[in-house]
Each structure stands twice: as structure tokens, then as C-alpha cells.
Design an enzyme around this catalytic site. Structure first.
Site: not given
Ligand code: IMP
Ligand code: MG
Length: 178
Positions: A46-47, A101-102, A105, A133, A154-155, A161, A167
Site C-alpha cells: 500500500k505504501g 515502490e515507496d 531497504d 536506504k 525507520f521512517v 506505515d 500513512r
């Protein structure tokens, strides 16, 4: 229960996001306009939704849209496994595909999804991610379009989220455990 977190000032402001998203769209327009073909934009639920929709508003190439949903995260840590919850339904064989993608990582989700999309025989596949990241990387992932390179924190916000919360924040924040 998930542990409580606190957030401070915006780490990336809504204005900075808007500006960067516009620049990324210009680059994508430049790269794909010469093809004369429609671009298959695949948004990772969903990001990436907030980012992808804002990006799409600036695209001048013709696009076809689909979504897929995968996860490798639970709370603040990667599980190391990728689960595909929803696959694409639009045919992408022979088309140029842009996976949106959001954040990248460990690289597990993106590389798994790129391989998955490649198995549909597209003409090309590229990866576009709002955030990168690189310190978290476990497997290599080539990101063709990157919004911001960020430290290993962590953002959340702007689609990202913490167990489904935050979100809707218009900016991006660093989350710290209490
Ligand atoms: P990767 O497979 O480890 O590269 O993780 C990619 C996915 O993990 C992203 O699509 C996000 O959903 C989630 N993720 C990774 N880092 C963060 C973060 O800092 N905040 C929120 N979600 C994250
Ligand atoms: Mg996600």
C-alpha cells in the site's frame, strides 16, 4: 501489541517531496517519450500509493496502471521473506514496465518483484523508489529512479506505515521507539 513510537519534526517536508516527485516525473517523461509506447506502471500496495499517484499526475507519457501487493515487513523489522498478496491482472508482455515502490531497504521485496515481473516477458523493467536506504541492503537492487537516499532509520508518513498507521501524514518522519 506493537510498541509505541514517537515522531519529531518532518525529516522530508511535503514541499521537498513535491519538488522531488516533479523532477523524477520529468526524468521519466524524458526517458520514455521517445519510445512512443504506453508505460505499464505497477504500483506496490500500500505504501507506494501516495507517491505513485503524485508522480502519475506529472507524467505526460501514456500509462497503463496495475497494482500488486507484497510484504516482507512486520512492525519495524524485515522478516526476510517476501509474500505476494495480490498479483497484477493486466498483461504486461512486450511493454515497458515501471515498478513503483515507496522504499528499498534490504532489497528483498524489490528484487523479488522485479524478477516476478520479468517472468511476464515485458520489453523492459525499471524500478522507481521514493526512498532508498542503502545501509539496509542485503541483496543488490538497482534503482533506476530514486527520490531520496536516507540513513538506516525507520521512517513513516506519505504512504509509509508503522503497522498500518501514519500513512496519511503529508511529510516523512523518523520513528523512534519509546
Ligand atoms: P525491503 O524488502 O527490506 O527492501 O523492504 C521493502 C518494504 O519494507 C517497503 O516496501 C516498505 O513497505 C517496508 N519498509 C522498509 N523500510 C521501511 C521504513 O523505514 N518505514 C516503513 N516501511 C518500511
Ligand atoms: Mg510496504
Amino acid at each position: 501489541m506493537t510498541p509505541a513510537i514517537k515522531i519529531g519534526d518532518p525529516f522530508i517536508t511535503a514541499d521537498a517531496i513535491r519538488q522531488r516527485v516533479k523532477e523524477m516525473a520529468l526524468q521519466i517523461n524524458q526517458d520514455y517519450t521517445p519510445t512512443g509506447r504506453a508505460l505499464s506502471v505497477i504500483i506496490v500496495l500500500k505504501g507506494a500509493c501516495f507517491f505513485a499517484i503524485d508522480l502519475l499526475r506529472h507524467l505526460t507519457v501514456s500509462t497503463r496502471l496495475d497494482f500488486l501487493q507484497a510484504s516482507s515487513y512486520s512492525g519495524m523489522g524485515s522478516t526476510g521473506e517476501v509474500h505476494l498478496h495480490k498479483d497484477i491482472t493486466m498483461p504486461i508482455a512486450g511493454t515497458d514496465v515501471l515498478l513503483v515502490e515507496d522504499i528499498v531497504d534490504t532489497g528483498l521485496t524489490a528484487s523479488w518483484l522485479l524478477q516476478h515481473l520479468s517472468s511476464h516477458s515485458p520489453a523492459s523493467v525499471r524500478l522507481c523508489s521514493l526512498l532508498d536506504k542503502p545501509r539496509g541492503r542485503r541483496i543488490p537492487a538497482k534503482i533506476d529512479y530514486v527520490g531520496f537516499v536516507i540513513p538506516d532509520e525507520f521512517v513513516l508518513g506519505y504512504g509509509l506505515d508503522y503497522d498500518e498507521a501514519y500513512r496519511n501524514l503529508p511529510a516523512i518522519y523518523v520513528a523512534k521507539p519509546y
